[in-house]
Design an enzyme around this catalytic site. Structure first.
Site, PDB file in Angstrom:
ATOM      1  N   GLY A  81       0.814  -1.215   0.000  1.00 30.31           N
ATOM      2  CA  GLY A  81       0.000   0.000   0.000  1.00 30.31           C
ATOM      3  C   GLY A  81       0.846   1.263   0.000  1.00 30.31           C
ATOM      4  NE  ARG A 145      -2.249  -4.363  -1.034  1.00 27.52           N
ATOM      5  CZ  ARG A 145      -1.693  -3.911   0.088  1.00 27.52           C
ATOM      6  NH1 ARG A 145      -0.705  -4.555   0.655  1.00 27.52           N
ATOM      7  NH2 ARG A 145      -2.139  -2.805   0.629  1.00 27.52           N
ATOM      8  CG  ASP A 176       3.113  -9.937   4.657  1.00 31.26           C
ATOM      9  OD1 ASP A 176       3.575 -10.545   5.641  1.00 31.26           O
ATOM     10  OD2 ASP A 176       1.901  -9.908   4.374  1.00 31.26           O
ATOM     11  CE  LYS A 202       4.451  -0.022   2.496  1.00 30.66           C
ATOM     12  NZ  LYS A 202       3.558  -0.787   1.606  1.00 30.66           N
ATOM     13  CB  THR A 203       2.985  -0.142   6.539  1.00 32.35           C
ATOM     14  OG1 THR A 203       1.553  -0.253   6.628  1.00 32.35           O
ATOM     15  CG2 THR A 203       3.575  -0.502   7.875  1.00 32.35           C
ATOM     16  CG  ASP A 205      -1.779  -0.659   8.080  1.00 24.72           C
ATOM     17  OD1 ASP A 205      -2.321   0.349   7.596  1.00 24.72           O
ATOM     18  OD2 ASP A 205      -2.048  -1.816   7.712  1.00 24.72           O
TER      19      ASP A 205
HETATM   20  P1  FBP Z   1       0.581  -2.002   3.551  1.00 18.85           P
HETATM   21  O1  FBP Z   1       0.562  -2.886   4.760  1.00 18.85           O
HETATM   22  O2  FBP Z   1       0.984  -2.699   2.319  1.00 18.85           O
HETATM   23  O3  FBP Z   1       1.384  -0.773   3.796  1.00 18.85           O
HETATM   24  O4  FBP Z   1      -0.912  -1.500   3.267  1.00 18.85           O
HETATM   25  C1  FBP Z   1      -1.734  -1.109   4.301  1.00 18.85           C
HETATM   26  C2  FBP Z   1      -3.112  -0.689   3.856  1.00 18.85           C
HETATM   27  O5  FBP Z   1      -3.160   0.689   3.597  1.00 18.85           O
HETATM   28  C3  FBP Z   1      -4.116  -1.097   4.933  1.00 18.85           C
HETATM   29  O6  FBP Z   1      -4.288  -0.069   5.858  1.00 18.85           O
HETATM   30  C4  FBP Z   1      -5.331  -1.463   4.133  1.00 18.85           C
HETATM   31  O7  FBP Z   1      -6.064  -2.481   4.758  1.00 18.85           O
HETATM   32  C5  FBP Z   1      -4.769  -1.982   2.847  1.00 18.85           C
HETATM   33  O8  FBP Z   1      -3.529  -1.367   2.670  1.00 18.85           O
HETATM   34  C6  FBP Z   1      -5.656  -1.716   1.660  1.00 18.85           C
HETATM   35  O9  FBP Z   1      -5.127  -2.390   0.565  1.00 18.85           O
HETATM   36  P2  FBP Z   1      -5.353  -1.994  -0.948  1.00 18.85           P
HETATM   37  O10 FBP Z   1      -4.494  -0.807  -1.219  1.00 18.85           O
HETATM   38  O11 FBP Z   1      -4.865  -3.183  -1.686  1.00 18.85           O
HETATM   39  O12 FBP Z   1      -6.802  -1.686  -1.118  1.00 18.85           O
END
Ligand code: FBP
Length: 516
Positions: A81, A145, A176, A202-203, A205
């Site tokens: 993300g 992803r 991951d 990065k994230t 979250d």
């Molecule tokens: P990452 O863990 O890859 O940084 O992504 C987190 C996130 O933003 C979450 O908060 C959310 O659940 C998810 O990505 C949404 O995924 P997508 O961008 O595939 O809709």
């Protein structure tokens, strides 16, 4: 690209670096600490990473220069993300490479890890970097992803790196993606390849965090962006005095974002998934706790307010978590049979017969839309995609029913009118805050230093973040040090341990002490 006045101003911002990193390269010294161990399951992790396990912590200090200045070809991947500041990681990496040797090249793999498998690249030149400095988004090279985890994918990655002549690969990703980076680093060494692999945390979250990684980048900007929006809604709520606003906040699993936003905006209610799991609350108890808070405010004549709901909540309610696990298994196992049913009614009837009694009961209490989201939306790994489940609407619907019961029993006399919001994507590509702009640039520059000092299997690390950038320290943490073994899709796998909200940690304790 035509830039807006804000973009023009933002481009002028010069990211701050830790003091040590401002020194000329010739006086930047790598210092290695003691050997390290994995956070748990040491023997198993050691066995899986014979070449990269146990490496020492790395730190950069002013002293005798240790970085090589030979020209390098470095590949970079944005994985998972979006998170504000990704472009500045690339800018820091690029500037480091060019500072050491103008002949060095930076190559972006397009669209995430699949870019390496498909050998889709973009040359990252000075012009490209300059267009994206201090901007949000991952659009310079885009993200994806795809996971590099099969033998064929590892072999293909090595083949492409050899074809292009990649000396080092930088993977900008979450837990991951960095687990994949660790596996790739090990694979390359085991195959006699000199290609180094360095990760960057990065994230939005905030769940890639430990003693050495104080925060993943993007969390600061994302939470400030959401907090501004929540604050606006709170003002609207206290102005109009007629709505309860239920705001779901991103965070795939951990509730760090909801907790941070609660600390910044002091909403009337904020659920924390980790607490719900720890208290082993049922869905009905979660609904009761919200309904009781609403009833308490109604007694004060206040039929309005703001409630924050973490995105991952329903998986943390033990009985719903168990239901989801069962659904994932049954739908994956009996996919052909399941696909014969087209209406929700038929699907529900079929699934209820396959679920155990408890899960069947929980499933039957869920509103129609949620049932359908639980049955239909699955990611490529066969899991429910929580960001697509409208938990905020589930809570509203169930709270509404509960308040009606309370009204009938004479326990509630208020009026309940609720609105649902979901803040997620709005915060992931915002202009990075000054903190994230500085932090990301420093992480990128440090990734270059780790490469120029010949290290592999490390995560770029900047510490002492509570202080001004000048006092930050830079170094690297061996990826294997953050690993343990976990059950994933029926197999035990080495993974970087996810950091959930700690209920005995200061952020949660501060919130818990003030929330009443
Ligand atoms: P990452 O863990 O890859 O940084 O992504 C987190 C996130 O933003 C979450 O908060 C959310 O659940 C998810 O990505 C949404 O995924 P997508 O961008 O595939 O809709």
């Amino acid at each position: 690209m035509k830039l807006s006045p804000l973009q023009i101003e933002r481009k002028k911002y010069e990211p701050k670096l830790p003091r040590a990193l401002k020194a000329p390269l010739d006086s930047l010294m790598l210092e290695l600490g003691d050997k390290t161990e994995a956070v748990a399951d040491r023997e198993e992790v050691r066995e899986l990473f014979p070449n990269t396990y146990g490496k020492p912590l790395a730190r950069f200090l002013e002293g005798t220069g240790t970085a090589s200045k030979k020209p390098l070809t470095v590949g970079v991947i944005l994985s998972g993300g979006q998170a504000p500041g990704g472009h500045n990681v690339i800018a820091g990496l690029f500037d480091g490479l060019k500072k050491a040797n103008a002949e060095s090249r930076l190559i972006g793999f397009l669209g995430g890890p699949s870019g390496i498998l498909e050998n889709k690249t973009r040359d990252i030149t000075t012009e490209v970097v300059d267009e994206y400095r201090n901007t949000g988004g991952f659009d310079m090279i885009a993200s994806g992803r795809t996971k590099i985890e099969t033998d064929e994918q590892f072999a293909r990655s090595l083949e492409v790196c050899n074809e292009i002549g990649i000396d080092a690969l930088v993977v900008i990703g979450g837990d991951d993606s960095n687990t994949n980076a660790a596996l790739l680093a090990e694979y390359f060494i085991a195959r006699g390849s000199a290609t180094q692999v360095i990760g960057v945390p990065k994230t939005i979250d905030g769940d890639l965090k430990n003693e050495y990684i104080e925060s993943s980048f993007g969390f600061d900007t994302a939470t400030r962006t959401y907090a501004e929006l929540i604050g606006n809604i709170e003002r609207d709520a206290t102005s109009a005095k007629k709505y309860w606003h239920f705001i779901k906040l991103m965070g795939r699993s951990a509730s760090h974002i909801a907790l941070e936003c609660a600390l910044l905006t002091q909403p009337n209610i904020c659920l924390i998934s980790e607490e719900v799991a720890d208290d082993e609350m049922t869905l009905a108890q979660v609904v009761d706790s919200v309904a009781n808070a609403i009833a308490a405010r109604a007694k004060l004549g206040k039929n309005f307010g703001v409630a924050l709901i973490p995105e991952g909540l329903i998986e943390f309610i033990p009985e719903v978590g168990a239901l989801i696990t069962e659904l994932n298994t049954i739908i994956a196992r009996d996919a052909a049979e399941f696909s014969q049913f087209t209406s929700l009614e038929d699907q529900s009837e079929w699934i209820v017969k396959k679920l155990d009694a408890n899960s069947a009961e929980v499933f039957s209490t869920l509103p129609r839309d949620i049932k359908s989201q639980l049955l239909l939306d699955r990611d490529p790994h066969g899991n429910v995609q929580v960001s697509r489940i409208e938990t905020e609407k589930l809570v509203i619907e169930m709270v509404e029913d509960r308040l009606a019961q309370m009204k009938a029993a004479g326990e509630y006399t208020g009026k309940f009118s609720a609105l649902a919001h979901f803040f997620g994507y709005e915060g992931r590509c915002a202009f990075p805050s000054n903190f994230d702009a500085d932090y990301c640039y420093s992480l990128g520059f440090t990734a270059f230093l780790l490469i120029a000092n010949g290290l592999t299997g490390y995560l770029s690390s900047i510490r002492n973040l509570a202080h001004s950038a000048d006092k930050w320290t830079a170094g690297g943490v061996p990826l294997t040090m953050m690993m343990n073994m976990e059950q994933r899709h029926g197999h035990k796998k080495p993974v970087i341990r996810k950091a959930l909200v700690e209920l005995d940690g200061t952020p949660f304790k501060t919130f818990a002490a003030a929330r009443a």
